[in-house]
Structure formats: C-alpha cells, structure tokens
Write a protein that holds these residues in place. Structure first.
Motif, PDB file in Angstrom:
ATOM      1  N   GLY A  40       0.804  -1.218   0.000  1.00  0.00           N
ATOM      2  CA  GLY A  40       0.000   0.000   0.000  1.00  0.00           C
ATOM      3  C   GLY A  40       0.832   1.260   0.000  1.00  0.00           C
ATOM      4  O   GLY A  40       0.463   2.265  -0.624  1.00  0.00           O
ATOM      5  N   LEU A  41       1.982   1.227   0.685  1.00  0.00           N
ATOM      6  CA  LEU A  41       2.851   2.403   0.706  1.00  0.00           C
ATOM      7  C   LEU A  41       3.421   2.684  -0.681  1.00  0.00           C
ATOM      8  O   LEU A  41       3.470   3.843  -1.122  1.00  0.00           O
ATOM      9  N   ALA A  42       3.841   1.620  -1.369  1.00  0.00           N
ATOM     10  CA  ALA A  42       4.378   1.806  -2.724  1.00  0.00           C
ATOM     11  C   ALA A  42       3.306   2.350  -3.670  1.00  0.00           C
ATOM     12  O   ALA A  42       3.560   3.262  -4.470  1.00  0.00           O
ATOM     13  N   VAL A  43       2.088   1.807  -3.565  1.00  0.00           N
ATOM     14  CA  VAL A  43       0.995   2.281  -4.418  1.00  0.00           C
ATOM     15  C   VAL A  43       0.632   3.723  -4.078  1.00  0.00           C
ATOM     16  O   VAL A  43       0.365   4.547  -4.970  1.00  0.00           O
ATOM     17  N   SER A  44       0.643   4.065  -2.795  1.00  0.00           N
ATOM     18  CA  SER A  44       0.293   5.425  -2.379  1.00  0.00           C
ATOM     19  C   SER A  44       1.303   6.442  -2.904  1.00  0.00           C
ATOM     20  O   SER A  44       0.927   7.531  -3.367  1.00  0.00           O
ATOM     21  N   THR A  66       1.890  10.819  -9.316  1.00  0.00           N
ATOM     22  CA  THR A  66       1.119  10.999 -10.550  1.00  0.00           C
ATOM     23  C   THR A  66      -0.049  11.951 -10.350  1.00  0.00           C
ATOM     24  O   THR A  66      -0.426  12.684 -11.269  1.00  0.00           O
ATOM     25  N   GLY A  67      -0.616  11.964  -9.138  1.00  0.00           N
ATOM     26  CA  GLY A  67      -1.741  12.858  -8.875  1.00  0.00           C
ATOM     27  C   GLY A  67      -1.358  14.318  -8.908  1.00  0.00           C
ATOM     28  O   GLY A  67      -2.161  15.176  -9.298  1.00  0.00           O
ATOM     29  N   VAL A  68      -0.137  14.631  -8.487  1.00  0.00           N
ATOM     30  CA  VAL A  68       0.320  16.025  -8.499  1.00  0.00           C
ATOM     31  C   VAL A  68       0.325  16.577  -9.915  1.00  0.00           C
ATOM     32  O   VAL A  68      -0.062  17.732 -10.161  1.00  0.00           O
ATOM     33  N   SER A  82      -1.417  20.361  -1.290  1.00  0.00           N
ATOM     34  CA  SER A  82      -2.841  20.251  -1.624  1.00  0.00           C
ATOM     35  C   SER A  82      -3.173  18.878  -2.197  1.00  0.00           C
ATOM     36  O   SER A  82      -4.250  18.333  -1.950  1.00  0.00           O
ATOM     37  N   ALA A  83      -2.233  18.298  -2.950  1.00  0.00           N
ATOM     38  CA  ALA A  83      -2.459  16.957  -3.490  1.00  0.00           C
ATOM     39  C   ALA A  83      -2.530  15.923  -2.373  1.00  0.00           C
ATOM     40  O   ALA A  83      -3.323  14.975  -2.426  1.00  0.00           O
ATOM     41  N   PHE A  84      -1.708  16.128  -1.342  1.00  0.00           N
ATOM     42  CA  PHE A  84      -1.735  15.187  -0.223  1.00  0.00           C
ATOM     43  C   PHE A  84      -3.079  15.238   0.501  1.00  0.00           C
ATOM     44  O   PHE A  84      -3.669  14.206   0.819  1.00  0.00           O
ATOM     45  N   PHE A  85      -3.571  16.466   0.782  1.00  0.00           N
ATOM     46  CA  PHE A  85      -4.849  16.586   1.474  1.00  0.00           C
ATOM     47  C   PHE A  85      -6.009  16.110   0.600  1.00  0.00           C
ATOM     48  O   PHE A  85      -7.060  15.720   1.108  1.00  0.00           O
ATOM     49  N   GLU A  86      -5.813  16.129  -0.696  1.00  0.00           N
ATOM     50  CA  GLU A  86      -6.850  15.652  -1.606  1.00  0.00           C
ATOM     51  C   GLU A  86      -6.929  14.122  -1.612  1.00  0.00           C
ATOM     52  O   GLU A  86      -8.009  13.550  -1.746  1.00  0.00           O
ATOM     53  N   TRP A 100      -5.430  12.018   0.871  1.00  0.00           N
ATOM     54  CA  TRP A 100      -5.069  11.346   2.116  1.00  0.00           C
ATOM     55  C   TRP A 100      -6.069  10.276   2.557  1.00  0.00           C
ATOM     56  O   TRP A 100      -5.647   9.262   3.167  1.00  0.00           O
ATOM     57  N   PRO A 101      -7.385  10.380   2.308  1.00  0.00           N
ATOM     58  CA  PRO A 101      -8.261   9.263   2.709  1.00  0.00           C
ATOM     59  C   PRO A 101      -7.892   7.946   2.020  1.00  0.00           C
ATOM     60  O   PRO A 101      -7.949   6.876   2.635  1.00  0.00           O
ATOM     61  N   LEU A 102      -7.506   8.048   0.748  1.00  0.00           N
ATOM     62  CA  LEU A 102      -7.104   6.842   0.030  1.00  0.00           C
ATOM     63  C   LEU A 102      -5.789   6.298   0.578  1.00  0.00           C
ATOM     64  O   LEU A 102      -5.619   5.075   0.722  1.00  0.00           O
ATOM     65  N   PHE A 103      -4.856   7.203   0.913  1.00  0.00           N
ATOM     66  CA  PHE A 103      -3.586   6.768   1.489  1.00  0.00           C
ATOM     67  C   PHE A 103      -3.807   6.062   2.829  1.00  0.00           C
ATOM     68  O   PHE A 103      -3.131   5.083   3.151  1.00  0.00           O
ATOM     69  N   PHE A 104      -4.762   6.570   3.600  1.00  0.00           N
ATOM     70  CA  PHE A 104      -5.030   5.972   4.910  1.00  0.00           C
ATOM     71  C   PHE A 104      -5.554   4.548   4.761  1.00  0.00           C
ATOM     72  O   PHE A 104      -5.187   3.652   5.534  1.00  0.00           O
TER      73      PHE A 104
END
Length: 315
Positions: A48-52, A58-60, A71-75, A77-81
């Motif tokens: 999951g860490l590698a995928v996150s 890529t999201g940035v 801003s990309a992180f806050f966008e 972060w639910p998926l990362f969690f």
C-alpha cells in the motif's frame, strides 16, 4: 535465539518436535489473531505504501499546474489511509502487543490435534466436540493406530491462483484423515514438497535409522541412541547447523530445495499394484506397472503410483 525464554513452554503448550514425537498443538485464537495482524499488516503496508507514493506523484501532475504537493496530499489522504494507514496500524499494534505483553500474547490452545509418536510407532488424533456449540465442556476423543496402517495422499485443489496441493495421512481401515501437510507445509502449487514430506515422515518414524538431517531436530540428535552412534561414526559436528554461517546455510537450503523439486516419487515402482486391482487394468498391466513400468500391455498408461507406498530412500 537459544538464550531467549521459551514462551510456549511457559504458556503450557503441548506441541512437540524432537526425537520422540511430532505433536501439533495450535495456539489460542488471540495468538493467531496477533500473528495474522502482524503478517498481513506488514505485507499490505509495504504494498500500500508503494501504491500510495506512486498515486501521489502521478496525482500532483494530473490535478493541474496550480496543484501543490501539499494540496495533493490533502486531496488524496483518505485513500492513502486505507491503502497504507490501516495495514500499518495493524502491524504496529500487533508488534506493540507482543513486545509489551509477550506472555499474554502467547497462549496455548485447547490441546494437541495430532501426534506422530516415534518411540511407539503410533499416530494419535484428538477430536474436541461440544454438544451445544460454545457452551458446556468439551468431549475429547483420542484415536490411535500404528503408523504402518496409514497411507500418504496428495490432495489437489484449484484456487483463483492456480493448483494447490496438500499432504494428507489416511487411515487404511477407517475414514480418518489427518491433514498433516496443512500444518507442517501449508498449501503448495507443486506436489513435490508433499512427496518429500512423506519420505521425511517415513524416515523419521523409522527408529532403526538416524533422525533425518533437519535443523530443528539437531538439538535432540544426541538424545537418540541410534542417531548419536551414527553421528559419532560419521564425525558429524554436534552444532553443524547452528554454527553454520548465513551464506553456507542459504546454499544448503537451496540444495535441499533442488532435491525436493527433483524428487523421483512418480517414477518409483508402485508397490500397491501388486496387492490391489486398479480400475481398467488387466492383470498383465498390474504386473508391468508393479515392476515400475508406466505402460501397460496395450500401451495404455497406468495411473500414478500411490504416494503412500513410496520407498524410503530419501533423507
């Protein structure tokens, strides 16, 4: 490792693996749960860490030029969690519980499930039943029979990831089945480890021979008279495996794996063909197959030999 306290012995575990018997006694549910949290939590966290990280980078670039890393992180972060946070918490919690409360984490289960008694040549199987599920006292039934009354079978199955094989001991004169491979080996995608396990068990139960060359059994080799005499004559070091360096150990491990994957069980003579009649086989076919031929009188292939009657020539 040898200096650490034996938590299993303190917890009253009845499992055994030495020169006298192999006894399988699973741990209690909470111990299994802690182990599952640690293994699967660590595995899913790494993936999951590698995928996150990949999705974050890529999201940035995909969210637009005005998007910052913050801003990309806050966008996202639910998926990362979900991908890395939850498995990480599972891994961390199980590690902390075992580190802080080791004696509470390791708890013996209800008792043994099966045993291979090398000294007496017996196989014992325990059955635990309640008249009403989860209520009342358990009724314990012990089945006991000589080892030579059991045959080894390789049970095959199909899962979404391909074929799976398990080794099963079956009593010849009853319907009793003991899934030993599931406890000692786990499921395999190749039947040859099951063949090797059957050879190992036959060699282990033969008290006229030395114990199989197995690292876990090394501390107990001197307790068996036949094995001790064999080691004395052959000049085997008492701490052959324990004093071995990591590189040599890995080399020996690869050699053993190579021998397992090239085991010749399927090419050995089928001793059962001399005693029983297979379906669709003539007497001539059975005689030819009993001598080790895979072809019958008319060129038809006979069924594979019974794993349970493989010759004991592998150690």
């Amino acid at each position: 490792m040898e200096k650490r306290e034996d938590l299993l012995a303190e917890a009253g575990d009845q499992g055994q693996l030495d020169q006298e018997s192999i006894c399988y006694a699973p741990l209690a549910f909470r111990s299994k749960l802690i182990h599952v949290f640690e293994v699967y939590g660590k595995g899913f966290f790494c993936v999951g860490l590698a995928v996150s990280i990949f999705m974050y980078v890529t999201g940035v670039f995909e969210l637009g030029p005005n998007t910052t890393w913050r801003s990309a992180f806050f966008e996202l972060w639910p998926l990362f969690f979900v991908l890395a946070g939850v498995p990480g918490l599972m891994w961390l919690s199980s590690t902390l519980v075992f580190t802080l409360f080791p004696r509470w984490s390791v708890k013996a289960g209800r008792g043994p499930e099966w045993e291979l008694d090398r000294r007496k040549g017996m196989v014992r199987v325990w059955r635990y039943r309640r008249r009403i599920p989860f209520i009342g006292r358990r009724t314990i039934t012990v089945f006991e029979a000589p080892f030579y009354e059991f045959d080894g079978f390789v049970a095959g199955g199909v899962a979404r990831y391909g074929a799976r094989f398990d080794f099963v001991l079956c009593h010849r004169y009853s319907k009793l089945k003991v899934h030993i491979g599931d406890s000692l080996l786990g499921w395999h995608h190749n039947p040859r480890p099951c063949y090797a396990l059957w050879d190992f068990l036959q060699n282990y139960m033969d008290v006229s021979c030395a114990l199989p060359e197995f690292p876990v059994l090394e501390p107990h080799r001197h307790k068996d008279p036949v094995t001790a005499e064999h080691d004395r004559k052959s000049g085997r070091p008492e701490r052959y495996w324990r004093d071995m360096d990591d590189k040599t150990f890995k080399q020996k491990e690869d050699e053993m794996l190579s021998r397992v994957l090239s085991i010749d069980t399927e090419q050995r003579p089928n001793l059962m063909a001399k005693k029983v009649r297979y379906a669709h086989m003539t007497p001539e076919d059975m005689l030819a197959y009993g001598r080790g031929s895979r072809q019958g009188r008319n060129g038809a292939r006979a069924p594979r030999p019974s794993v349970g009657h493989a010759q004991r020539d592998w150690k």
